[in-house]
Design a protein around this motif. Sequence first.
Motif, mmCIF file in Angstrom:
data_model
loop_
_atom_site.group_PDB
_atom_site.id
_atom_site.type_symbol
_atom_site.label_atom_id
_atom_site.label_comp_id
_atom_site.label_asym_id
_atom_site.label_seq_id
_atom_site.Cartn_x
_atom_site.Cartn_y
_atom_site.Cartn_z
ATOM 1 N N UNK A 243 32.806 -15.516 -26.313
ATOM 2 C CA UNK A 243 32.530 -16.583 -25.362
ATOM 3 C C UNK A 243 33.196 -16.382 -24.011
ATOM 4 N N UNK A 244 34.094 -15.402 -23.907
ATOM 5 C CA UNK A 244 34.757 -15.123 -22.633
ATOM 6 C C UNK A 244 33.914 -14.122 -21.848
ATOM 7 N N UNK A 245 33.491 -14.514 -20.680
ATOM 8 C CA UNK A 245 32.577 -13.674 -19.900
ATOM 9 C C UNK A 245 33.348 -12.700 -19.015
ATOM 10 N N UNK A 246 32.619 -11.747 -18.474
ATOM 11 C CA UNK A 246 33.221 -10.766 -17.592
ATOM 12 C C UNK A 246 32.199 -9.732 -17.189
ATOM 13 N N UNK A 247 32.683 -8.640 -16.633
ATOM 14 C CA UNK A 247 31.800 -7.541 -16.234
ATOM 15 C C UNK A 247 31.553 -6.585 -17.391
ATOM 16 N N UNK A 248 32.410 -6.647 -18.392
ATOM 17 C CA UNK A 248 32.297 -5.813 -19.599
ATOM 18 C C UNK A 248 32.296 -4.325 -19.248
ATOM 19 N N UNK A 249 33.280 -3.930 -18.466
ATOM 20 C CA UNK A 249 33.433 -2.538 -18.062
ATOM 21 C C UNK A 249 34.725 -1.969 -18.639
ATOM 22 N N UNK A 250 34.821 -0.641 -18.641
ATOM 23 C CA UNK A 250 36.045 0.016 -19.075
ATOM 24 C C UNK A 250 37.199 -0.375 -18.154
ATOM 25 N N UNK A 251 36.955 -0.438 -16.855
ATOM 26 C CA UNK A 251 38.007 -0.789 -15.906
ATOM 27 C C UNK A 251 38.517 -2.211 -16.144
ATOM 28 N N UNK A 252 37.611 -3.136 -16.385
ATOM 29 C CA UNK A 252 38.017 -4.513 -16.654
ATOM 30 C C UNK A 252 38.821 -4.603 -17.950
ATOM 31 N N UNK A 253 38.359 -3.896 -18.988
ATOM 32 C CA UNK A 253 39.088 -3.897 -20.255
ATOM 33 C C UNK A 253 40.498 -3.350 -20.070
ATOM 34 N N UNK A 254 40.633 -2.302 -19.272
ATOM 35 C CA UNK A 254 41.955 -1.732 -19.014
ATOM 36 C C UNK A 254 42.835 -2.709 -18.245
ATOM 37 N N UNK A 255 42.267 -3.405 -17.278
ATOM 38 C CA UNK A 255 43.023 -4.437 -16.554
ATOM 39 C C UNK A 255 43.532 -5.506 -17.511
ATOM 40 N N UNK A 256 42.688 -5.885 -18.466
ATOM 41 C CA UNK A 256 43.079 -6.910 -19.438
ATOM 42 C C UNK A 256 44.193 -6.403 -20.356
ATOM 43 N N UNK A 257 44.159 -5.118 -20.697
ATOM 44 C CA UNK A 257 45.226 -4.544 -21.512
ATOM 45 C C UNK A 257 46.553 -4.613 -20.757
ATOM 46 N N UNK A 258 46.534 -4.258 -19.489
ATOM 47 C CA UNK A 258 47.762 -4.313 -18.694
ATOM 48 C C UNK A 258 48.241 -5.750 -18.518
ATOM 49 N N UNK A 259 47.313 -6.689 -18.399
ATOM 50 C CA UNK A 259 47.695 -8.099 -18.322
ATOM 51 C C UNK A 259 48.345 -8.547 -19.631
ATOM 52 N N UNK A 260 47.787 -8.094 -20.748
ATOM 53 C CA UNK A 260 48.368 -8.433 -22.049
ATOM 54 C C UNK A 260 49.770 -7.850 -22.185
ATOM 55 N N UNK A 261 49.958 -6.610 -21.737
ATOM 56 C CA UNK A 261 51.287 -6.009 -21.785
ATOM 57 C C UNK A 261 52.275 -6.831 -20.968
ATOM 58 N N UNK A 262 51.808 -7.349 -19.831
ATOM 59 C CA UNK A 262 52.664 -8.198 -19.021
ATOM 60 C C UNK A 262 53.051 -9.476 -19.753
ATOM 61 N N UNK A 263 52.087 -10.095 -20.410
ATOM 62 C CA UNK A 263 52.379 -11.314 -21.178
ATOM 63 C C UNK A 263 53.361 -11.040 -22.307
ATOM 64 N N UNK A 264 53.259 -9.869 -22.882
ATOM 65 C CA UNK A 264 54.136 -9.501 -23.989
ATOM 66 C C UNK A 264 55.519 -9.063 -23.519
ATOM 67 N N UNK A 265 55.671 -8.838 -22.227
ATOM 68 C CA UNK A 265 56.933 -8.335 -21.706
ATOM 69 C C UNK A 265 57.169 -6.881 -22.051
ATOM 70 N N UNK A 266 56.072 -6.151 -22.279
ATOM 71 C CA UNK A 266 56.169 -4.737 -22.648
ATOM 72 C C UNK A 266 56.069 -3.880 -21.391
ATOM 73 N N UNK A 267 57.199 -3.440 -20.887
ATOM 74 C CA UNK A 267 57.199 -2.626 -19.673
ATOM 75 C C UNK A 267 56.623 -1.244 -19.959
#
Length: 250
Positions: free
Chosen positions: A53-77
Amino acid sequence: MDFQRVGTGEHTVLVLHGWFGSSGSWQALLPHLDREAFSYVFLDYRGYGERRGETGRYTVAEAADDVLAAAGELGAERFSLLGHSMGGSVMQRVYADAPERVRALVGVSPVPASGVPFDEQSWALFSGAADSNGNRRAIIDFTTGNRLTGVWLDAMVRHSAENSDRDAFAAYLDAWARTDFHTEIEGAEVPLLVVAGRHDPALGADTMRATFGAWYPNLELEVFPDAGHYAMDESPVALAGTVERFLGRH
């Protein structure tokens, strides 16, 4: 964002699923993981699993951005990445975008950073999978060497259909098959392990050597004799041991 986490170890591993998968695709692997040495975090792409249900561009670049955002939320430097199939492309994009944050990469039948070429007949089969569970079943059967049970194939199709939005699933085919950024990672000295299944006709050892082997000087390639495209299901004990022996050195 909610994440499924397994383990409390110092070494954070962000786990990225394939086109037919979700964060729940790794269940067979979980009992065999070292939860004291590692912290595994299983992520979904937009339109998959907990993010349906979460929309987006559904690209590799967007997915990678989301991974880095998740790492930030997790505090994983700093973290390692474990990516299956399409997740192998995403993990390389993460590395290209933030190389200083990546300890090591592990690809399980990973899609190369150049994408995957298709002939016309194969493209019709794959592009039709968004609207046809029969196509999904045929693809999973083909990529595991036409050797596994119908019960397992049906379960894989069911998981795929229930854990992905139709439009996201359709769009991600273009994302992993037709995205080429290999010139951005060529010569990268990041530690990289690639696991290839002997029964995977498309992303097997020869393809891995011709792509990852040409771009990553520190590539370690391991071929699993009893796996096709889904080593986490087909050889989970062996995969857990192979991944953790490698990551334990980095």
